[in-house]
Design an enzyme around this catalytic site. Structure first.
Site, mmCIF file in Angstrom:
data_model
loop_
_atom_site.group_PDB
_atom_site.id
_atom_site.type_symbol
_atom_site.label_atom_id
_atom_site.label_comp_id
_atom_site.label_asym_id
_atom_site.label_seq_id
_atom_site.Cartn_x
_atom_site.Cartn_y
_atom_site.Cartn_z
ATOM 1 C CG ASP A 196 3.674 6.119 5.642
ATOM 2 O OD1 ASP A 196 3.637 6.042 4.398
ATOM 3 O OD2 ASP A 196 3.221 5.230 6.383
ATOM 4 C CD GLU A 197 5.506 3.334 9.021
ATOM 5 O OE1 GLU A 197 5.265 3.106 10.224
ATOM 6 O OE2 GLU A 197 4.985 2.682 8.103
ATOM 7 C CB ALA A 198 10.545 7.063 3.212
#
Length: 534
Positions: free
Chosen positions: A341-343
């Protein structure tokens, strides 16, 4: 905030008539009208949470007292006697404290008491279902598996008084879960918590039939598990946390102990090593994990999306192979969670290429991938599980990608942030927590249907539900429990109970009946104003 019941009782006594009028009004709930009488107290079988498939009160009950024994010797079909005995010993331990009774555990089928029975042919029970029957001669718990017997024992606990001996009312419960995966996540990376605190949560979850504990072990702020091949991850990367505290980490033996403790309570542990983002703690410990070869400073804030493993370096993949290999060896369960996530600092093409290789590493070590739902925008491996954490404002295209991946064979765990994120504030008065997904009062956390939540996603593609607790603002046991309870009980019911039982008015009354039990267990919980607390 929570008011201790002994204090509340004293205040009510002082306030007398006005207080009584106020409590009656609250007990009537949102649909009350002037002149309505408060509802009658729920009978024991009506108080059960999560709501069972079927519960019927009938006939006289069983006197639970000094002569009660727990019998583990009634068997039909195949069973593991040693495991059944462990279930009996654990049930005895759970009942001795509140009741003050000796409750010896004996082998053999004859006699009254609490009887544990494995029946490999129990109709409709499945892997976790059970049947509970209570009458003057005793209480019989029947299941196809020891896990089912354990769940039956948790139901029995709710039929007994909060303290002391008493009577198990006569009747029958037939029960089995709606979803196979019923989970809760705790983030020990933003703020460090000890294994003992996590064990306490395992006990709290297991008594409401939650069967999975997801551990978020690594993030920008800290690395919490010792890895032999990369020792500075824990030694240096673990020595920080949000706010600049000392952090900490678990040894491998501590992790093994936690996994075994959870397993005894039929809770599977799913460990998460987040990647390719959320990796600043690792990059602070090892310069070689950065594309420029320079170690990062340790981070104690709460921003996200700024870190990324170096996708083009072969050393990166040696790192994840060794870390996930050690983690797989420590974890008997089938799943390894690899985040995803949230890369925001990893370009889309690099992200897809990285996740291809990371998923292959998980498979190499004999595990099944779990990842946050952003994996749907890349190439999920066959059978990879997607954990959806979007909310009502999530873009339709993002939801559609999850649905498409599910139709292609990826099961989905639902963790909508504006329903099940336990770190979201209840309202503007809540001190800990965040509110980026909006406020999540108790009713909102409960009042939705996982089977119809995502457009186009059939219930058959829903593996289950999970309630994550992120700890950017959670640093104490009291704040942890305040944010988790009572909302995590709604998660338990959404995961276990038939869809037909979902009714806020009924649930709120059953939830209120759990208040004295939570009090007796010294659980700090939020007394939601729309729940008619006893």
């Amino acid at each position: 905030m929570r008011v201790p019941r002994r204090v509340l009782a004293a205040l009510l006594a002082l306030a007398a008539v006005p207080a009584a009028a106020s409590c009656s009004s609250a007990a009537r709930g949102d649909d009350a009208r002037p002149g309505d009488e408060p509802p009658a107290a729920l009978a024991p079988y009506e108080r059960l949470l999560p709501a069972p498939v079927s519960a019927r009160a009938e006939g006289p009950g069983y006197s639970f007292g000094p002569g009660t024994v727990i019998r583990t010797g009634i068997r039909r079909g195949l069973s593991d006697d040693e495991e059944v005995r462990r279930v009996g010993e654990l049930l005895a331990e759970q009942l001795r404290g509140p009741s003050g009774l000796p409750l010896p555990v004996v082998d053999g089928a004859e006699g009254d008491g609490i009887r544990l029975r494995i029946d490999g042919e129990a109709a409709g029970a499945g892997e976790e279902g059970y049947r509970l029957e209570s009458g003057p001669g005793g209480v019989t718990l029947t299941a196809r598996t020891p896990a089912g017997l354990f769940h039956a024992g948790q139901t029995l606990r709710q039929l007994l008084p909060v303290s002391g001996p008493g009577t198990v009312p006569g009747g029958t419960v037939t029960d089995a879960p709606r979803f196979a995966y019923r989970g809760a996540m705790v983030d020990v990376a933003r703020h460090f918590f000890t294994v003992e605190q996590v064990k306490r949560y395992v006990d709290q979850l297991a008594q409401y039939k939650v069967n999975t504990l997801h551990l978020h072990l690594t993030d920008d702020q800290g690395w919490r598990l010792a890895i032999d091949s990369w020792p500075r991850l824990a030694e240096y990367g673990g020595a920080s946390e949000v706010g600049g505290g000392p952090g900490g980490h678990w040894t491998k033996d501590e992790y093994r102990d936690l996994v075994a403790y959870a397993s005894e309570r039929y809770v599977d542990v799913v460990p998460e090593i987040d990647m390719p983002g959320h990796v600043n703690a690792a990059q602070a410990a090892y310069a070689e994990l950065n594309c420029d070869g320079k170690a990062r400073e340790r981070y104690t804030g709460i921003k996200v999306g700024f870190s990324s493993l170096c996708v083009g370096k072969e050393r990166t993949y040696e790192f994840i192979d060794q870390v996930l290999g050690e983690l797989a060896e420590l974890t008997p369960g089938k799943y390894l969670h690899i985040g995803g996530d949230e890369a925001h600092s990893t370009p889309a093409a690099d992200y897809a290429a990285f996740m291809d290789r990371a998923q292959a590493v998980v498979a190499k070590h004999g595990k099944t991938v779990v990842a946050w739902h952003q994996l749907a925008t890349a190439r999920p491996a066959p059978g990879a599980v997607l954990q959806y954490w979007g909310h009502d404002r999530t873009a339709a295209a993002e939801k559609a990608a999850v649905t498409a991946a599910a139709k292609a064979g990826s099961p989905v765990i639902l963790s909508p942030a504006d329903r099940l994120y336990l770190d979201m504030k209840y309202d503007k008065e809540t001190k800990p927590g965040l509110a980026w997904a909006g406020y999540v009062p108790v009713r909102r956390a409960y009042d939705w249907d996982p089977g119809t939540y995502l457009p186009g996603l059939p219930e058959s593609a829903v593996l289950g539900v999970e309630a994550p607790l992120w700890t950017e603002t959670i640093a104490t046991r009291g704040d942890w429990e305040l944010m988790a309870f009572p909302r995590v009980l709604g998660l338990a019911e959404l995961g276990w109970s038939p869809a037909t039982t979902r009714d806020w008015t009924s649930y709120a009354r059953r939830l209120s009946a759990q208040g004295p039990r939570l009090d007796a267990q010294d659980v700090t919980f939020y007394q939601a104003p729309d729940v008619p607390w006893s």
